[in-house]
Design a protein around this motif. Structure first.
Motif, short mmCIF file in Angstrom:
data_model
loop_
_atom_site.label_atom_id
_atom_site.label_comp_id
_atom_site.label_asym_id
_atom_site.label_seq_id
_atom_site.Cartn_x
_atom_site.Cartn_y
_atom_site.Cartn_z
N PHE A 20 9.52 -15.37 51.89
CA PHE A 20 8.35 -16.22 52.05
C PHE A 20 7.02 -15.48 51.88
N SER A 23 3.94 -15.78 48.95
CA SER A 23 2.92 -16.83 48.84
C SER A 23 1.52 -16.29 49.06
N THR A 44 8.35 -15.78 42.84
CA THR A 44 8.92 -16.67 43.85
C THR A 44 10.05 -17.50 43.26
N CYS A 140 9.05 -16.87 59.51
CA CYS A 140 7.94 -17.81 59.28
C CYS A 140 6.85 -17.63 60.32
N PHE A 214 10.48 -28.54 53.07
CA PHE A 214 9.59 -27.70 52.26
C PHE A 214 8.64 -28.51 51.39
N CYS A 215 8.94 -29.78 51.17
CA CYS A 215 8.00 -30.65 50.48
C CYS A 215 6.68 -30.73 51.25
N THR A 218 5.02 -26.89 52.17
CA THR A 218 4.30 -26.25 51.07
C THR A 218 2.87 -26.76 50.97
N TYR A 219 2.66 -28.03 51.30
CA TYR A 219 1.34 -28.64 51.15
C TYR A 219 0.70 -28.96 52.50
N PRO A 335 9.12 -28.77 47.08
CA PRO A 335 7.72 -28.55 46.66
C PRO A 335 7.43 -29.15 45.29
#
Length: 385
Positions: A20, A23, A44, A140, A214-215, A218-219, A335
């Motif tokens: 991770f 990013s 990534t 995380c 993760f959808c 990520t945002y 994502p």
């Protein structure tokens, strides 16, 4: 829980940090190695592809190895890949090390899940799984922010050295704590384990849940700043809140999996995504639901992994390998789907997450038999006799 399982969790923490941390390192890597930011972003994608392909493939390769030897081999390869990556001035070599590290990570997770569940009683597989996967959630919460801080102070290469530094004591600890077992000449073959894998639906369910997770994850930054209306300083807080929830969820899911399969948990997960999409404009509600969704998402995810291991006792290594691959398919697809939906606004990924969990619930439904179906089958067999 045996101490060796916590040792495996330490190695998974290092691997999760590596997965991770990029990013926050992409701009510095691009500037240092003279490539574009999109090209650096391919690092990534390369890691994700290595995890998806490598999890079942490397698990098959190591099927007849003694588990401690397999764990040490994968972890040492992972460590060396980061040493080479930290020292190289070539983007191509760095890209190759990311693929190699992902393959080693995938193999370690597959064998680690099998080893951890073999160290506990047959009814404690969920708790053993949760301890191992806690390393990912701790990455995380602590590993990724620490990697970003270290790279800010000493450059992106220091983050790679840091991952190698965490991996080194894990190698020694595995040598000391994980029991040494000889290779079993009667160990099941790849064909035998593949036949014993009767859980394809569980792998799809895992991909759907992780895709939903993760959808939105990520945002989450633009959701917090543009929808909730908080300053950019709140983004790390929201990420940490999600991470703390994920750590709690992994442990909750493991314990619940040992007791059965609670059907209300995925329903609560769907309701949470819908509520977050509707109330994301309220700061208190948004931050509270970020924690709740982190908890529920990882609770359902870890519960599914434990269910896979319970459902395939004769294929523990390949079960772990395919489960790892399925989760990474979700982590890669989520994502992408969220990004495609961004044209409809920053709330859109939240609705995509809800749709993915709805798909989970539809697929997870068991077909209902009529009350007299079993009696009719029995009567028909008696008539034929």
């Amino acid at each position: 829980m045996p101490f060796a399982i916590y040792v495996l969790g330490l190695a998974v923490f290092a691997q999760g940090t590596s997965e991770f941390m990029l990013s926050g390192l992409v701009p510095d890597i691009a500037a240092d190695l003279g490539v574009t930011i999109p090209a650096a972003g391919a690092l990534t994608s390369a890691f994700a592809a290595g995890m998806i392909v490598g999890a079942p493939a490397v698990a098959m390769l190591s099927l007849r190895w003694p588990r401690r030897r397999a764990l040490l081999t994968f972890l040492i390869v992972f460590l060396l890949a980061h040493v080479v990556g930290a020292g190289t001035g070539s983007f191509e070599i760095l890209l190759a090390t990311r693929v190699i590290a992902a393959l080693a990570n995938a193999g370690f997770l597959a064998v680690g899940l099998a080893a951890a569940t073999a160290m506990v009683s047959p009814h404690a597989k969920g708790r053993a799984t949760s301890v191992l996967l806690s390393g990912v959630t701790l990455a995380c919460v602590a590993g990724v922010p620490l990697g970003a801080l270290v790279s800010e102070m000493w450059g992106w290469r220091s983050a790679f050295w840091g991952v190698a530094g965490i991996s080194a004591p894990a190698v020694i600890a595995i040598l000391v704590a994980v029991p040494s077992t000889p290779a079993d000449p009667d160990a099941p073959s790849v064909r035998h384990e593949l036949r014993a894998l009767r859980t394809p639906k569980l792998f799809v369910l895992g991909a759907l849940v992780n895709g939903a997770t993760f959808c939105t994850f990520t945002y989450l930054a633009p959701v917090i700043t543009d929808v909730t209306g908080l300053g950019s300083g709140w983004v790390p807080v929201a990420l940490a809140v999600f991470g703390i929830g994920s750590f709690a969820g992994v442990n909750l899911g493991g314990r619940l999996a040992d007791r059965g399969t609670p059907r209300l948990l995925p329903i609560a997960l769907l309701a949470g995504w819908v509520l977050l999409a509707l109330t994301a404009g309220n700061a208190v509600a948004a931050l509270l639901l970020v924690f709740v969704q982190g908890t529920l998402s990882f609770a359902v995810g870890s519960m599914l992994i434990a269910r896979v291991l319970y459902a395939a006792p004769d294929a523990p290594t390949l079960a772990g390998g395919f489960a790892t691959a399925a989760l990474n398919v979700g982590a890669a697809a989520g994502p992408l789907l969220g990004g495609l939906a961004l044209g409809a606004g920053f709330r859109a990924p939240l609705w995509v997450s809800a749709a993915l969990v709805l798909g989970y619930l539809v697929l997870a439904r068991e077909p209902r038999r009529p009350p007299n179906a079993a009696a009719d089958v029995h009567a028909e067999r008696g008539h034929q006799q």
